[in-house]
Design an enzyme around this catalytic site. Structure first.
Site, short mmCIF file in Angstrom:
data_model
loop_
_atom_site.label_atom_id
_atom_site.label_comp_id
_atom_site.label_asym_id
_atom_site.label_seq_id
_atom_site.Cartn_x
_atom_site.Cartn_y
_atom_site.Cartn_z
N HIS A 49 -2.66 0.83 16.46
CA HIS A 49 -1.88 1.24 15.29
C HIS A 49 -0.55 1.89 15.66
CE1 HIS A 49 -1.82 2.08 10.86
NE2 HIS A 49 -2.54 0.97 10.90
N TYR B 192 -7.11 7.37 13.69
CA TYR B 192 -6.90 6.15 12.90
C TYR B 192 -8.17 5.28 12.90
CZ TYR B 192 -6.01 1.47 11.57
OH TYR B 192 -6.15 0.27 10.96
N ASP C 54 -6.21 -3.35 1.40
CA ASP C 54 -5.02 -3.24 0.55
C ASP C 54 -4.39 -4.61 0.29
OD1 ASP C 54 -4.65 -2.24 3.41
OD2 ASP C 54 -2.58 -2.79 2.96
N TRP D 91 2.17 6.71 12.25
CA TRP D 91 0.78 6.70 11.80
C TRP D 91 0.15 5.36 12.11
CZ3 TRP D 91 -1.74 3.63 8.11
CH2 TRP D 91 -3.11 3.93 7.97
N ARG E 147 0.03 -11.62 13.43
CA ARG E 147 -0.79 -11.00 12.38
C ARG E 147 -0.18 -11.09 10.98
NH1 ARG E 147 -4.96 -8.85 11.56
NH2 ARG E 147 -4.50 -6.64 11.29
N ASP F 117 -7.49 -1.77 17.50
CA ASP F 117 -6.15 -1.57 16.93
C ASP F 117 -5.61 -0.22 17.38
OD1 ASP F 117 -3.90 -1.40 15.34
OD2 ASP F 117 -4.92 -1.90 13.46
N ARG G 132 -14.05 -5.50 15.03
CA ARG G 132 -13.06 -4.51 15.47
C ARG G 132 -13.77 -3.17 15.61
NH1 ARG G 132 -7.77 -1.95 12.36
NH2 ARG G 132 -9.25 -0.32 11.80
N GLU H 29 -4.44 -4.72 19.40
CA GLU H 29 -3.46 -4.89 18.31
C GLU H 29 -2.48 -3.73 18.21
OE1 GLU H 29 -5.55 -5.34 14.62
OE2 GLU H 29 -3.82 -4.73 13.45
N GLU I 88 -8.86 -11.38 9.64
CA GLU I 88 -9.44 -10.05 9.39
C GLU I 88 -10.12 -10.04 8.02
OE1 GLU I 88 -6.53 -6.92 9.18
OE2 GLU I 88 -8.03 -5.34 9.41
N HIS J 256 -3.64 -10.54 8.82
CA HIS J 256 -4.00 -9.21 8.33
C HIS J 256 -4.91 -9.37 7.10
CE1 HIS J 256 -2.22 -5.19 6.58
NE2 HIS J 256 -3.33 -4.95 7.23
N ASN K 285 0.81 -1.22 0.00
CA ASN K 285 0.00 0.00 0.00
C ASN K 285 0.85 1.27 0.00
OD1 ASN K 285 -2.36 1.43 0.00
ND2 ASN K 285 -2.94 0.95 2.12
N GLU L 47 1.26 -7.20 11.47
CA GLU L 47 0.84 -6.98 10.07
C GLU L 47 1.96 -6.36 9.24
OE1 GLU L 47 -2.60 -4.50 10.85
OE2 GLU L 47 -1.52 -2.73 10.20
N HIS M 221 -14.86 -4.54 10.42
CA HIS M 221 -14.46 -3.24 10.98
C HIS M 221 -15.67 -2.35 11.21
CE1 HIS M 221 -10.01 -2.95 9.68
NE2 HIS M 221 -10.33 -4.20 9.89
O1 LIG Z 1 -6.20 -3.79 9.17
C1 LIG Z 1 -5.48 -3.35 10.05
O2 LIG Z 1 -5.38 -3.82 11.17
C2 LIG Z 1 -4.65 -2.19 9.72
O3 LIG Z 1 -3.97 -1.72 10.60
C3 LIG Z 1 -4.72 -1.69 8.34
C4 LIG Z 1 -3.51 -0.91 7.91
O4 LIG Z 1 -3.60 0.41 8.37
C5 LIG Z 1 -3.40 -0.94 6.41
O5 LIG Z 1 -3.30 -2.25 5.98
C6 LIG Z 1 -2.24 -0.12 5.92
O6 LIG Z 1 -2.10 -0.27 4.54
MG LIG Z 2 -3.72 -3.17 12.20
#
Ligand SMILES: O=C(O)C(=O)C[C@H](O)[C@H](O)CO
Ligand SMILES: [Mg+2]
Length: 402
Positions: free
Chosen positions: A212, A159, A316, A402, A283, A210, A147, A236, A339, A312, A37, A262, A122
């Protein structure tokens, strides 16, 4: 069975996907996903310049040897670009082998360990009330695991909260969108979200969340402790995991189950996390970690330490990865969860697939191979559209994760 051609197909049916198609002299072909991605073209170049030239003329049946050739033979090992290119080759070769034998991929791996694969969707809301409603909507759709991510008061573009009901696409602009992050606001807000979710929906649905990579180890421990009453399925990506040791501190302080991986590409990225039992779910997935061949090694290693899989599966990761992952999940003995962020109808049309959703489970289907194809004529109608992932800064302007 000799590899006669290998081609990279880039298409953007709503988002960018990179697909490798390998053809053989016996008319059997296979496809693999190579999407990274926001960095798609780097993998395209790696495949076209360095991988495809060494594939032509090789025996497509020698999956392990080709994997080792591409991994060891590159001298420069690991990393997201290299491992995605290897994954694309590996998945295409497993697809070819299974098609040639006329069996679904899960049969080649060792057969079914379960009938269906539990997935999580999600639910994203702009605030707590909206997220509670969204979780309810997923429960109505039959999901057993959800999630939950919510907007945070005072945090612009938190996020996980996207546009659209089913399709969260963070890579939203040609140059990265800047977002602002506040850990203190997040830590104050998140327990309230899960308290509201359990009040409304009870303890039956599995809930996941998550972070992140936004927290320090100590902040992660604080969050894990504060969420213990709400019994999450997992928490996560609490903290960046380059330093695997940092999870020791988190683990000492909370019994909330932990998931990470992931962005990992090999077993070496999670070896300590697994063998010290610092996590509960790994993941890594097919496209991220070198295909079926390497993911299987990670899963077998994880099984020794009672760590389960949680591949994961954001949008993407193309339907090709989803199809291959579902065969893997159907076989893998230490399966945890998968997921599942749905793709748009345009994407589903470009990648016709045998997998299907019913009552919170995904089923890989019985088609030979991984059961996912690409409609090249349709794919050609969606040219590449450069998009990058956002970046995050703290409120004082400091660059953050991020
Ligand atoms: O699906 C998730 O748990 C993610 O954290 C998604 C990510 O932000 C995403 O795959 C980034 O490309
Ligand atoms: Mg994630």
């Amino acid at each position: 069975m000799i590899i006669t051609s290998a081609r990279v197909i880039v298409t953007c049916p709503g988002r960018n996907f990179v697909t490798l198609k390998i053809e053989t002299d016996q008319g059997v072909y296979g496809i693999g996903d190579a999407t990274l991605n926001g960095r798609e073209k780097a993998v395209v170049a790696y495949l076209e310049e360095h991988v495809i030239p060494v594939l032509i003329g090789r025996d497509a049946r020698r999956i392990e040897d080709i994997w080792q050739y591409l991994y060891r033979g590159a001298y420069w090992r690991r990393g997201p670009v290299t491992m995605r290119a290897i994954a694309a080759v590996d998945v295409a070769l497993w697809d070819i082998k299974a098609k040639a034998l006329g069996c679904p991929l899960y049969d080649l791996l060792g057969g079914k360990s379960r009938e269906g694969v539990m997935v999580y969707g999600h639910a994203n809301g702009t605030d707590i009330a909206h997220t509670v409603d969204e979780v309810g909507r997923y429960i109505e759709m039959g999901y057993k695991a959800i999630r939950a991510q919510s907007g945070i008061p005072g945090v612009d573009k938190a996020y996980g909260v996207g546009r659209g009901d089913m399709f969260y696409e963070p890579a939203d602009a040609a140059l990265p969108t800047e977002t602002i992050w506040s850990t203190s606001k997040y830590l104050a807000h998140t327990p309230k979200l899960f308290e509201a979710l359990r009040d409304k929906h009870g303890f039956d649905p599995h809930l996941l969340h998550d972070a992140h990579h936004r927290l320090t180890p100590l902040e992660s421990a604080q969050l894990g402790k504060s969420l213990e009453p709400y019994r999450l399925f997992w928490l996560e990506d609490l903290t960046p995991a380059e330093n695997q040791e940092s999870f020791r501190l988190i683990r000492q302080h909370t019994t909330t189950p932990l998931a990470v991986g992931e962005i990992f590409n090999t077993l070496w990225d999670c070896k300590d996390l697994i063998q010290e039992q610092l996590i509960d779910y790994i993941r890594t997935t097919i496209v991220g970690a070198g295909g079926v061949t390497h993911l299987r090694r990670i899963a077998d290693f994880a099984a020794v330490w009672q760590v389960r899989t949680g591949c994961h599966g954001a949008t993407d990761l193309s339907p090709v990865t989803m199809g291959a992952a579902l065969h893997f999940d159907t076989w893998v003995p230490n399966f945890g969860i998968q997921e599942y962020m749905r793709h748009t109808p345009e994407t589903d049309a470009v990648f016709p697939h045998a997998y299907s959703f019913e009552a919170g489970l995904l089923f890989p289907g019985e088609a030979p191979g991984h059961g996912v194809d690409i409609d090249e004529a349709l794919a050609a109608k969606y040219p590449y559209d450069p998009k990058q992932l956002p970046v995050a800064r703290l409120e004082d302007g400091t660059m953050w994760n991020w």
